[in-house]
Write a protein that holds these residues in place. Structure first.
Motif, PDB file in Angstrom:
ATOM      1  N   ARG A   1       1.010  -1.182  -0.012  1.00  0.00           N
ATOM      2  CA  ARG A   1      -0.007  -0.148   0.017  1.00  0.00           C
ATOM      3  C   ARG A   1       1.031   1.052   0.172  1.00  0.00           C
ATOM      4  O   ARG A   1       1.865   1.361   0.779  1.00  0.00           O
ATOM      5  CB  ARG A   1      -0.912  -0.077   1.438  1.00  0.00           C
ATOM      6  CG  ARG A   1      -1.873   1.241   1.068  1.00  0.00           C
ATOM      7  CD  ARG A   1      -3.118   1.151   2.389  1.00  0.00           C
ATOM      8  NE  ARG A   1      -2.264   1.382   3.626  1.00  0.00           N
ATOM      9  CZ  ARG A   1      -2.907   1.084   4.688  1.00  0.00           C
ATOM     10  NH1 ARG A   1      -4.128   0.672   4.623  1.00  0.00           N
ATOM     11  NH2 ARG A   1      -2.502   1.349   5.746  1.00  0.00           N
TER      12      ARG A   1
ATOM     13  N   ASP B   1       0.805   5.079   0.599  1.00  0.00           N
ATOM     14  CA  ASP B   1      -0.128   6.179   0.816  1.00  0.00           C
ATOM     15  C   ASP B   1       0.751   7.310   0.740  1.00  0.00           C
ATOM     16  O   ASP B   1       1.909   7.510   0.324  1.00  0.00           O
ATOM     17  CB  ASP B   1      -0.575   5.809   2.241  1.00  0.00           C
ATOM     18  CG  ASP B   1       0.247   5.150   3.113  1.00  0.00           C
ATOM     19  OD1 ASP B   1       1.332   5.758   3.174  1.00  0.00           O
ATOM     20  OD2 ASP B   1       0.014   4.759   4.088  1.00  0.00           O
TER      21      ASP B   1
ATOM     22  N   ARG C   1      -7.744  -1.452   2.638  1.00  0.00           N
ATOM     23  CA  ARG C   1      -8.144  -0.188   3.148  1.00  0.00           C
ATOM     24  C   ARG C   1      -8.104   0.351   4.626  1.00  0.00           C
ATOM     25  O   ARG C   1      -7.912   1.358   4.996  1.00  0.00           O
ATOM     26  CB  ARG C   1      -9.757   0.109   2.332  1.00  0.00           C
ATOM     27  CG  ARG C   1     -10.090   1.467   2.675  1.00  0.00           C
ATOM     28  CD  ARG C   1     -11.469   1.469   1.588  1.00  0.00           C
ATOM     29  NE  ARG C   1     -12.362   0.596   2.119  1.00  0.00           N
ATOM     30  CZ  ARG C   1     -12.716  -0.515   1.316  1.00  0.00           C
ATOM     31  NH1 ARG C   1     -12.223  -0.696   0.079  1.00  0.00           N
ATOM     32  NH2 ARG C   1     -13.664  -1.165   1.836  1.00  0.00           N
TER      33      ARG C   1
END
Length: 219
Positions: A66, A68, A208
């Motif tokens: 992930r 971010d 998520r």
């Protein structure tokens, strides 16, 4: 087989390790959690000795599960630290072992080219003006310094091969989804299962909602 002493470090595709004449420490594709397992290295106690001496095997790059907002700065710092640690460990092994052939792999040039080029290349359609415009150059300088340290460790009479598994270039503003193209031209068919949509939804939700530190353990 020829009786020469061979050692490899951080090379992908070498897990589980072979019984090489000297040593083998597999690369970033070693299964999660295996770094403290006897099967991680050959000889089996090498992983423990390295972890006790250095605190790391320095084979893993930053997780790309992930990406971010804060990922890039943390990843850049980790890459630079790992390059230094891996070089130090391998140079020490070169000094300890009378090797005839040795190989080490650095994944950082790949990672920085994939994930940072849009910060560094104003000609890219994805270009983002940020404080990370020098990231690629910084990583390559670190790799150059690592190469210098290893050249000094092997001495002037060694034959050295430096290679890359592929090149790198800026992306365009178009994307081709090959599976979709293959399917649309009749070259690929998808197997449809009842559980598939549920699995995809569960994975998307977990990605998520869960912190990145838990991804490896959960999946």
């Amino acid at each position: 087989a020829a009786g020469l002493r061979v050692g490899t470090y951080a090379v992908p595709g070498t897990y589980p390790p072979e019984s090489l004449s000297a040593f083998q420490v597999p690369g970033f594709d070693t299964p999660f959690g295996a770094s403290r397992d006897a099967r991680t290295t050959h000889p089996g106690d090498l992983a423990r000795r390295l972890l006790d001496g250095y605190g790391t095997l320095a084979v893993e790059g930053p997780s790309q599960a992930r990406i971010d907002g804060g990922w890039h700065r943390a990843a850049l710092s980790k890459m630079l630290a790992t390059i230094d640690e891996r070089t130090r460990v391998f140079a020490d092994l070169l000094a300890e072992e009378a090797l005839d052939c040795a190989m080490i792999h650095f994944i950082e040039s790949d990672t920085v080219s994939h994930q940072f080029r849009h910060f560094c290349d104003p000609g890219s359609p994805r270009y983002v003006d940020s404080g990370l415009g020098d990231a690629m150059r910084t990583v390559y300088r670190a790799l150059d310094a690592a190469l210098g340290r290893l050249l000094a460790a092997v001495g002037d009479d060694a034959h050295v091969i430096l290679l890359s598994d592929h090149g790198s270039a800026a992306t365009s503003d178009r994307a081709i989804f090959w599976n979709r193209w293959l399917a649309s031209t009749g070259r690929l068919r998808f197997k449809r299962g009842i559980a598939s949509p549920a699995v995809v939804a569960a994975k998307a939700a977990a990605m998520r909602l869960l912190p990145q530190s838990l991804h490896a353990r959960v999946f």
